[in-house]
Design a protein around this motif. Sequence first.
Motif, short mmCIF file in Angstrom:
data_model
loop_
_atom_site.label_atom_id
_atom_site.label_comp_id
_atom_site.label_asym_id
_atom_site.label_seq_id
_atom_site.Cartn_x
_atom_site.Cartn_y
_atom_site.Cartn_z
N ALA A 36 0.83 -1.21 0.00
CA ALA A 36 0.00 0.00 0.00
C ALA A 36 0.86 1.26 0.00
N SER A 37 2.00 1.21 0.67
CA SER A 37 2.85 2.40 0.75
C SER A 37 3.37 2.82 -0.62
N GLU A 38 3.74 1.86 -1.45
CA GLU A 38 4.24 2.18 -2.79
C GLU A 38 3.12 2.69 -3.69
N GLY A 44 0.32 9.75 -5.22
CA GLY A 44 0.37 11.03 -4.52
C GLY A 44 -0.66 11.13 -3.41
N LEU A 45 -0.90 10.02 -2.70
CA LEU A 45 -1.91 9.97 -1.66
C LEU A 45 -1.28 9.76 -0.29
N SER A 46 -1.98 10.17 0.74
CA SER A 46 -1.55 9.84 2.09
C SER A 46 -1.79 8.36 2.33
N ALA A 47 -1.14 7.81 3.37
CA ALA A 47 -1.30 6.40 3.68
C ALA A 47 -2.76 6.08 4.00
N GLN A 48 -3.43 6.98 4.73
CA GLN A 48 -4.81 6.74 5.10
C GLN A 48 -5.73 6.77 3.88
N LEU A 54 -7.99 1.45 -1.38
CA LEU A 54 -7.74 0.03 -1.59
C LEU A 54 -8.85 -0.83 -1.00
N ALA A 55 -9.40 -0.39 0.11
CA ALA A 55 -10.53 -1.11 0.70
C ALA A 55 -11.73 -1.11 -0.27
N TYR A 74 -0.96 -5.81 -2.94
CA TYR A 74 -2.16 -5.69 -3.76
C TYR A 74 -1.82 -5.88 -5.24
N LEU A 75 -2.72 -6.53 -5.96
CA LEU A 75 -2.57 -6.74 -7.39
C LEU A 75 -3.96 -6.80 -8.03
#
Length: 236
Positions: A36-38, A44-48, A54-55, A74-75
């Motif tokens: 998720a971090s990559e 260009g998004l925050s982690a949250q 992604l959810a 994730y894929l």
Amino acid sequence: MTDTHLPDISRLASLLADPGRALMLLLMLDGRSYPASELAQHAGLSAQAASNHLAKLLQGGAVKVERHGRHRYYLLANAAIAQALEALSAAAHGHDLARPRAASRVAPELRLARTCYDHLAGRLGIAIADAMLENGLLLLDEDRQFAVTAAGRGWFAATLAVDAPAGGKRPLARACLDWSERRPHLAGALGAALCREFLRRNWVERRLDSRSLRVTPAGQAFLREQWGIRPETLIE
């Protein structure tokens, strides 16, 4: 009156409508899995924010998740999602009214050779498909789709040690419209096998942080000897 027998494309369309989600999905179009971090950094998004997106993508069936210990990767959920993304990319390329010159800014290495989910794309992928057509390994059917000939099955078995699978949900061969070149390259089960063997035999290698591929000296020799393809001539 709503026809309940038609597929509901609105749910998938709503997932693609957000620019952040779209950027994450396009990164996954190379067929690899990402943390998720990559994905957050790429979009260009925050982690949250990335986690929330992604959810939604998971719930909507656009992506799936693999767990390795405590880590989640994730894929894309399947080849059908990749096909939809590539088709949308082809439709959108060069038609961005806010950026009318977008087509001219495609990175040369990305345009030359790249992965499209799990098959070869770009000018290299098209050159290979053209050579297969010219040599009778593929043919275009009445629906403008690729079909594998008996000679083609023999070539895959003899040259790549790949037997054409019988049955299965995935088409054996499919013409996938290349978004940067607007011409078809080979997708489907044999397109995936071709890409897999090119990578395994080190005829192409992935570039860091990109879907683009580099054709190795061994790959250049194979392409030249097999079909007379010279990758350097595919670059403008």
